[in-house]
Design an enzyme around this catalytic site. Structure first.
Site, mmCIF file in Angstrom:
data_model
loop_
_atom_site.group_PDB
_atom_site.id
_atom_site.type_symbol
_atom_site.label_atom_id
_atom_site.label_comp_id
_atom_site.label_asym_id
_atom_site.label_seq_id
_atom_site.Cartn_x
_atom_site.Cartn_y
_atom_site.Cartn_z
ATOM 1 N N GLU A 34 0.841 -1.196 0.000
ATOM 2 C CA GLU A 34 0.000 0.000 0.000
ATOM 3 C C GLU A 34 0.875 1.244 0.000
ATOM 4 O O GLU A 34 1.896 1.286 0.677
ATOM 5 C CB GLU A 34 -0.924 0.001 1.224
ATOM 6 C CG GLU A 34 -1.820 1.227 1.351
ATOM 7 C CD GLU A 34 -2.639 1.494 0.086
ATOM 8 O OE1 GLU A 34 -2.531 2.630 -0.435
ATOM 9 O OE2 GLU A 34 -3.349 0.589 -0.373
ATOM 10 N N ILE A 41 -9.489 3.739 -1.510
ATOM 11 C CA ILE A 41 -10.404 4.853 -1.772
ATOM 12 C C ILE A 41 -11.750 4.635 -1.096
ATOM 13 O O ILE A 41 -12.311 5.546 -0.487
ATOM 14 C CB ILE A 41 -10.589 5.040 -3.296
ATOM 15 C CG1 ILE A 41 -9.292 5.568 -3.926
ATOM 16 C CG2 ILE A 41 -11.743 5.991 -3.593
ATOM 17 C CD1 ILE A 41 -8.882 6.940 -3.440
ATOM 18 N N ALA A 198 -23.787 7.141 -9.723
ATOM 19 C CA ALA A 198 -23.899 7.039 -8.270
ATOM 20 C C ALA A 198 -23.130 8.146 -7.552
ATOM 21 O O ALA A 198 -23.649 8.785 -6.626
ATOM 22 C CB ALA A 198 -23.414 5.668 -7.804
ATOM 23 N N ILE A 199 -21.887 8.411 -7.976
ATOM 24 C CA ILE A 199 -21.074 9.422 -7.296
ATOM 25 C C ILE A 199 -21.704 10.806 -7.452
ATOM 26 O O ILE A 199 -21.886 11.539 -6.477
ATOM 27 C CB ILE A 199 -19.626 9.414 -7.841
ATOM 28 C CG1 ILE A 199 -18.920 8.115 -7.463
ATOM 29 C CG2 ILE A 199 -18.839 10.611 -7.291
ATOM 30 C CD1 ILE A 199 -17.555 7.940 -8.116
ATOM 31 N N ILE A 201 -24.831 11.760 -8.274
ATOM 32 C CA ILE A 201 -26.154 11.978 -7.694
ATOM 33 C C ILE A 201 -26.101 11.943 -6.173
ATOM 34 O O ILE A 201 -26.894 12.612 -5.491
ATOM 35 C CB ILE A 201 -27.176 10.967 -8.262
ATOM 36 C CG1 ILE A 201 -28.559 11.630 -8.394
ATOM 37 C CG2 ILE A 201 -27.231 9.701 -7.470
ATOM 38 C CD1 ILE A 201 -28.660 12.681 -9.460
ATOM 39 N N VAL A 285 -17.792 12.247 -13.851
ATOM 40 C CA VAL A 285 -18.047 11.640 -15.159
ATOM 41 C C VAL A 285 -17.422 10.251 -15.269
ATOM 42 O O VAL A 285 -17.070 9.803 -16.354
ATOM 43 C CB VAL A 285 -17.536 12.547 -16.295
ATOM 44 C CG1 VAL A 285 -18.378 13.807 -16.386
ATOM 45 C CG2 VAL A 285 -16.057 12.910 -16.091
ATOM 46 N N MET A 332 -17.682 -1.259 -11.264
ATOM 47 C CA MET A 332 -16.668 -0.778 -10.329
ATOM 48 C C MET A 332 -17.307 -0.533 -8.966
ATOM 49 O O MET A 332 -17.651 0.581 -8.598
ATOM 50 C CB MET A 332 -15.985 0.461 -10.894
ATOM 51 C CG MET A 332 -15.165 0.139 -12.139
ATOM 52 S SD MET A 332 -14.348 1.563 -12.856
ATOM 53 C CE MET A 332 -13.324 0.800 -14.118
ATOM 54 N N HIS A 460 -44.428 -8.645 9.409
ATOM 55 C CA HIS A 460 -45.302 -7.465 9.353
ATOM 56 C C HIS A 460 -45.224 -6.732 10.689
ATOM 57 O O HIS A 460 -45.219 -7.360 11.748
ATOM 58 C CB HIS A 460 -46.741 -7.906 9.098
ATOM 59 C CG HIS A 460 -47.738 -6.782 9.176
ATOM 60 N ND1 HIS A 460 -47.916 -5.883 8.144
ATOM 61 C CD2 HIS A 460 -48.575 -6.396 10.173
ATOM 62 C CE1 HIS A 460 -48.843 -5.003 8.497
ATOM 63 N NE2 HIS A 460 -49.260 -5.291 9.722
#
Length: 481
Positions: A34, A41, A198-199, A201, A285, A332, A460
């Site tokens: 690493e 991330i 996703a990122i 919005i 994007v 991803m 329920h």
């Protein structure tokens, strides 16, 4: 002399560290390399801290309409952006330390530095280079450092980074990626979000709930383009009702920078243009794989469109070199990376019965308000694939738990093969659907048909009851609508 391992994994994101743990469990001498931060991330700048931010936004939304729950709040509700960001970073730090503990617990060696393939079964680890948008992280205690290492099996799990469009490159000040969007020093009054995946919005939803004037620009005809068209349309209406401005079939063609603002030219369908001024612009994007400076070219590893080419077990075209996660291509998603890594290392270890990951059974979740979750084929893709389909729908407004929660706007949609009863896809929008989708994922993996689902007893009152009702609706047997 180089230290030797059975398996070396390059990258400690969700895919990398989970693979390392499974490798060690299987008795393989394992190390992980690493260069920045344990957890990658996802844990440090993606999945986890964004959910912490969105939780603050959710609480803000509830507090803003506390009156509808019969509650009184003294004074106005406002966001302390530093405290919101500090909480998010604290959540990441806690989990970052947890990954270090798991490596120690499972006797996985951590090598701190930047790895490069130098030959068959060989890597060289050098000093980490600082990325422009991130602080330099010191090596944690107990890690190994620069040097030469060898392994029979090397797994590349280096993840991905934000994609930049020519002429609209992020600068860290006025044009942000998710790095800057996650740690604002102050909230922009006006914000443009370029991209509604996703990122994009999720950040649009967060900043909108924090009181910002947000405009989303999406190139495709729908928001969240990978989702079922009906779910996407439903989500768009709810997002717009919440205050988001959304332009689809549109693109940002030019961005002019001021001293502390941006001026974006938006080209709409048909060629009409509009200019929008804002304090900041978030570029969301898409992402691209981190394949550079790994020595892939020298070792002959095949890549395609910025990702490493693999088979169903993570194997590249070069013996002894593997890839998993974002760097190995879509979808991803962190959970895809984890499962892909487990499959890869179990195949290496000779575990019987290992089979390739089935990508059509990987769920996707978007944590905006309202949440969106899905698995399998959309209605359009099912029809395009030649299926004669049955489609079931159930609205949140007919569910007692949803009404009690004050979350009665949502939809669950299920798609079946009319001939066999096979569940082909499930798509949801509304409160907590990211927690519900796993039920349909399990069903699809068990090759469940409508009959088993209709004979399953759901508790329920719960939101999960709507899953069964949607199935019943597909077969003309819905009970509560």
């Amino acid at each position: 002399m180089a230290e030797n391992y059975d398996v070396i994994i390059i990258g400690s994101g969700p895919g990398g560290y989970v693979t390392a743990i499974r490798s060690a469990q299987l008795g393989l001498k394992t190390a992980i390399v690493e260069r920045e931060h344990l957890g990658g991330i996802c844990l440090n700048w993606g999945c986890i801290p964004t959910k912490a931010l969105l939780r603050s936004a959710e609480v803000m939304d509830y507090a803003s309409h506390a009156k509808s729950y019969g509650l009184k709040l003294e004074g106005s509700v406002s966001a302390d952006v530093k405290a919101v960001v500090d909480r998010s970073r604290g959540v990441s730090a806690r989990l970052n330390g947890g990954v270090g503990f798991l490596m120690k617990k499972n006797k996985v060696d951590v090598i701190w530095g930047e790895a490069k393939l130098t030959g068959k079964g060989k890597i060289s680890v050098g000093k980490p280079t600082k990325k422009p948008m991130e602080p330099q992280h010191p090596a944690p205690k107990g890690t190994k450092g620069e040097g030469e290492y060898t392994a029979r099996h090397i797994i590349v799990a280096t993840g991905a980074r934000p994609r930049a469009l020519p002429g609209i490159e992020p600068d860290g000040k006025l044009i942000w990626t998710y790095f800057e969007a996650m740690v604002p020093k102050e909230l922009p009054k006006k914000l443009i979000v370029m991209g509604s995946g996703a990122i994009g919005i999720e950040f649009a939803s967060f900043y909108n709930s924090m009181g910002c004037d947000v405009t989303v620009v999406e190139l495709m005809p729908t928001v969240m383009p990978v989702e079922d068209a009906e779910i996407s349309a439903f989500a768009r209406k709810r997002l717009e009702k919440h205050g988001l401005k959304i332009h689809t079939d549109a693109k940002v063609t030019k961005v002019e920078k001021g001293s502390n603002s941006v001026r974006a030219t938006i080209e709409m369908k048909g060629g009409k243009t509009e200019t929008i001024e804002a304090d900041r612009l978030i570029s969301a994007v898409g992402v691209q794989g981190n394949i550079e400076d790994l020595g892939l070219e020298d070792t002959g590893v095949k890549t395609d469109r910025g990702c490493i080419v693999i088979d169903g077990y993570g194997r590249t075209n070069v013996d002894g070199i593997y890839a998993i996660g974002d760097v190995a291509g879509p979808p991803m998603l962190a959970h895809k990376a984890e499962h892909e890594g487990v499959i890869c290392v179990e195949k290496i270890a000779g575990v019987p019965g290992v089979h390739p990951i089935e990508k059509d059974k990987i769920p996707g979740c978007t944590y905006c308000h309202p949440q969106v979750a899905s698995v399998g084929l959309t209605e359009a893709k099912a029809k395009d694939s030649g299926y004669d389909v049955r489609v079931g729908r159930f609205q949140f407004g007919a569910n007692g738990k949803a009404i009690a929660l004050g979350e009665d706007q949502g939809l669950i949609k299920t798609i079946f093969d009319k001939k066999t009863g096979q569940l082909l896809g499930a798509h949801m929008v509304g409160a907590e659907v990211t927690e519900l989708i796993q039920g349909f994922v399990v069903a699809m993996n068990l090759e469940t048909t409508e009959e088993e689902l209709m004979h399953t007893v759901f508790p329920h009152p719960t939101l999960s009851e709507m899953m069964k009702e949607s199935v019943l609706d597909a077969y003309g047997r819905v009970l509560n609508a």
